[in-house]
Structures are given as C-alpha cells and as structure tokens.
Write a protein that holds these residues in place. Sequence first.
Motif, short mmCIF file in Angstrom:
data_model
loop_
_atom_site.label_atom_id
_atom_site.label_comp_id
_atom_site.label_asym_id
_atom_site.label_seq_id
_atom_site.Cartn_x
_atom_site.Cartn_y
_atom_site.Cartn_z
N ASP A 77 0.78 -1.14 0.12
CA ASP A 77 -0.16 0.12 0.10
C ASP A 77 0.88 1.29 -0.05
N CYS A 78 1.92 1.26 -0.62
CA CYS A 78 2.79 2.53 -0.73
C CYS A 78 2.04 3.56 -1.25
N ASN A 79 1.08 3.33 -2.12
CA ASN A 79 0.40 4.55 -2.81
C ASN A 79 -0.54 5.36 -1.73
N GLY A 80 -0.99 4.27 -0.81
CA GLY A 80 -1.92 4.94 0.15
C GLY A 80 -1.24 6.03 0.95
N CYS A 81 -0.24 5.91 1.15
CA CYS A 81 0.70 7.17 2.09
C CYS A 81 1.39 7.88 0.96
N HIS A 82 1.91 7.48 -0.11
CA HIS A 82 2.85 8.32 -0.90
C HIS A 82 2.04 8.94 -2.16
N THR A 83 0.70 8.90 -2.01
CA THR A 83 -0.05 9.65 -3.15
C THR A 83 -0.07 11.13 -2.80
N SER A 137 5.11 12.24 3.40
CA SER A 137 5.57 11.25 2.65
C SER A 137 6.14 12.04 1.50
N ARG A 138 7.11 11.17 0.87
CA ARG A 138 8.04 11.73 -0.24
C ARG A 138 7.75 11.25 -1.70
N ASN A 139 8.18 11.89 -2.62
CA ASN A 139 7.93 11.49 -4.14
C ASN A 139 9.09 10.26 -4.26
N PRO A 148 14.68 5.88 -8.90
CA PRO A 148 13.47 6.41 -8.42
C PRO A 148 13.80 7.05 -6.85
N GLU A 149 12.71 7.63 -6.34
CA GLU A 149 12.46 8.05 -5.08
C GLU A 149 13.87 8.96 -4.95
N GLY A 150 13.82 10.31 -5.63
CA GLY A 150 14.88 11.20 -5.26
C GLY A 150 16.25 10.57 -5.64
N LEU A 170 15.94 15.53 6.76
CA LEU A 170 14.81 16.52 6.94
C LEU A 170 14.38 17.17 8.16
N HIS A 171 14.65 16.01 9.07
CA HIS A 171 14.12 16.67 10.52
C HIS A 171 15.07 16.09 11.79
N PRO A 172 16.27 16.36 11.57
CA PRO A 172 17.07 15.80 12.61
C PRO A 172 16.45 16.16 14.19
N LEU A 206 13.44 7.57 9.31
CA LEU A 206 12.18 7.88 8.84
C LEU A 206 10.99 7.61 9.88
N GLN A 207 10.01 8.64 10.09
CA GLN A 207 9.06 8.47 11.17
C GLN A 207 7.63 7.98 10.14
N VAL A 208 6.65 7.61 10.74
CA VAL A 208 5.44 7.01 10.12
C VAL A 208 5.82 6.04 9.07
N MET A 209 6.64 6.02 8.14
CA MET A 209 7.02 5.09 7.12
C MET A 209 7.42 3.76 7.78
N PRO A 210 6.60 2.65 7.35
CA PRO A 210 6.80 1.36 7.97
C PRO A 210 7.93 0.59 7.73
C1 HEC Z 1 1.83 4.55 6.45
C2 HEC Z 1 2.31 5.35 5.43
C3 HEC Z 1 3.52 4.75 4.71
C4 HEC Z 1 3.34 3.64 3.72
C5 HEC Z 1 2.48 2.52 3.65
C6 HEC Z 1 4.67 3.54 3.15
N1 HEC Z 1 5.30 4.93 3.28
FE1 HEC Z 1 7.10 5.23 2.58
N2 HEC Z 1 7.32 7.00 3.90
C7 HEC Z 1 6.27 7.36 4.40
C8 HEC Z 1 6.31 8.85 4.87
C9 HEC Z 1 5.47 9.69 5.92
C10 HEC Z 1 7.61 9.07 4.74
C11 HEC Z 1 8.65 10.27 5.09
C12 HEC Z 1 9.13 10.13 6.48
C13 HEC Z 1 9.88 11.14 7.12
O1 HEC Z 1 10.08 12.12 6.55
O2 HEC Z 1 10.36 10.89 8.34
C14 HEC Z 1 8.38 7.81 3.79
C15 HEC Z 1 9.44 8.01 3.37
C16 HEC Z 1 9.78 6.69 2.36
C17 HEC Z 1 11.22 6.70 1.57
C18 HEC Z 1 12.08 7.63 1.71
C19 HEC Z 1 12.21 8.48 0.55
C20 HEC Z 1 13.55 9.23 0.34
O3 HEC Z 1 13.70 10.10 -0.43
O4 HEC Z 1 14.48 9.18 1.24
C21 HEC Z 1 11.00 5.63 0.81
C22 HEC Z 1 12.04 5.14 -0.20
C23 HEC Z 1 9.68 5.03 1.03
N3 HEC Z 1 9.14 5.86 1.82
C24 HEC Z 1 9.27 3.83 0.17
C25 HEC Z 1 8.05 3.15 0.56
C26 HEC Z 1 7.71 2.19 -0.17
C27 HEC Z 1 8.26 1.48 -1.40
C28 HEC Z 1 6.30 1.76 0.34
C29 HEC Z 1 5.54 0.50 0.12
C30 HEC Z 1 6.34 -0.92 0.01
C31 HEC Z 1 6.02 2.80 1.22
N4 HEC Z 1 7.08 3.93 1.53
C32 HEC Z 1 4.97 2.75 2.17
C33 HEC Z 1 5.08 6.87 4.72
C34 HEC Z 1 4.73 5.57 4.16
#
Ligand code: HEC
Length: 250
Positions: A77-83, A137-139, A148-150, A170-172, A206-210
Amino acid sequence: MKAQQFVKTAALAAVTLGVIILTGALGNSGRVQAHDDDDEASLVQRGFEIAPVPLNLEGKNRELVGLGSYFVNAVGDCNGCHTGGGPPNFNYAAGGNPYFGQKTKVDPTVYLSGGQDFGPVGTPTGASGYAGPHIISRNLTPDKTGRPEGGHTLQEFKQIMRHGTDFDHLHPTCTAAQLKQIEAGTQPFPNCIPTSPDNPADGNVLQVMPWPTFANMTDHHLDAIYEYLSAIPCIEGPEDPKDPLHNNCH
Ligand code: HEC
C-alpha cells in the motif's frame, strides 16, 4: 433389484469419492512440487495486471518490475501514503473511490508523487507547543537520472527499507540548544524534532514510514520494488529545488 441398485449407487459413490480424494492428493502434491519460479511467475503476471500506470520497461528486468508491482500495489500500500492526491479521493480518481461505493480506479496523476501530511511527531515544547516539522511522505517516482525516489541508488534504497535511514536529513533531533530556543519561543523555530524522556523520537530515521515491517522483506523482493519504482512515470515535485518533494523529470 433395490438391493442391487443400492450396491451400484454405493460403488459409484465410492469411486467418485476415490476420484475426489485422488484429485485432491494430486493437486496437493502438484502444489508442493511447484517451483518457487512458478509461484513467482503468477505474482509477476498479477503485478502487470494491477499496475495503475504505464510502465517503461526499457533496460529493466521485466520479471522484477512485475513482481515489484505486486508488492507495491497488492501488499505494501505504498500509494496509500505516498499519493499526492488530497481529499475527498486521495489516491483514487474522481468517480473511482471504493469508499464511496464506486469501482476502484487509482489516480495515475498523483501516483506515488508524495505529499501526504502526517503532522508532527515530537513532544509539544514551550508555550507554542511546537512539536517539530510535519512528517510528509516523499516522491517515489524516478527523476531525470532514472533512479526512483529522489535519485537514491539500490543500496541506499535497501538501507532505507531496512533501517529507515533518512539520507535527506529533513528533520534531525533537536539539540539541547535548539530545545532551549523553542522553550524560549524565539522564532523562527529550527527544523528539528523536540524530544523528551517519554518521546525520544530519533530524527535520523524516517518516521511514520513502515520500514520496521518492510525490513523483513527479502533482498530479491526489495530489488523488485526498486526496479518497479524505476519503471513508473516521473511526476514533477514542487518548483523549489530545496523542497524535499522536488523531483525533476527532465
Ligand atoms: C503508513 C504510510 C506509509 C506507507 C504505507 C509507506 N510509506 Fe514510505 N514513507 C512514508 C513517510 C511519511 C515517509 C517520510 C518519513 C519522514 O520524513 O520521516 C516515507 C518515506 C519513504 C522513503 C524515503 C524516500 C527518500 O527520498 O528518502 C522511501 C524510499 C519510501 N518511503 C518507500 C516506500 C515504499 C516502497 C512503500 C511501500 C512498499 C512505502 N514507502 C509505504 C509513509 C509511508
């Protein structure tokens, strides 16, 4: 006659049952004997079926792209949070929101382009209650480098998924001096996460990101996600090059 008929029926039933049992056993042994490759091929196929955007397979490993799509679109569900989409439809297209009882259609124009705001995670500090920058959430789409991803490399991507490393810092975590400044209310507040004994949030990760869950994935599956994220269309981030969501497609 009746007795004979009964015997016939019973015999037929026994044969039928035997066939069912035999079929079941064969089916099972077939499954047990199936190679991992066979299972993976069906995931790859499903991955291609469910990808919501056109994929650029040039120079890519096709199997990895399909498998990666499966993990991104059916499991993670990456796009659930990264949309990049906002209310009311977020990651879904207008008219394609399953929560509105509509037939699911993912919005390709904001697919994995980042920008969801999860709010601050630090300890509210000082009179203002400042709790640090919002976690956004990031691009994840590829930039002009094709990565990908930056623009992160595969090795960096794996470190992110395994350890939550924030290469962009981004957030020390706030230093003692920064905490004092926030307590004193001297603006502008630093871009750091205020901590307390109950909430020692580590701004380096990274916070929130699973990532603590994704850390359990195999190397091969992380390879697949990276390959898939390299094959999706680039979506530009905001104009400011210092903006964390900036993504330069050309
Ligand atoms: C629950 C929400 C959530 C889900 C689900 C999620 N992400 Fe994230 N992700 C985030 C957030 C929020 C950040 C930025 C966190 C921060 O700034 O501390 C992040 C950051 C990242 C980064 C770092 C990007 C960078 O430029 O450094 C990557 C890579 C990433 N996610 C990949 C994924 C992938 C691949 C998936 C699915 C397999 C995924 N994420 C699923 C919320 C999520």
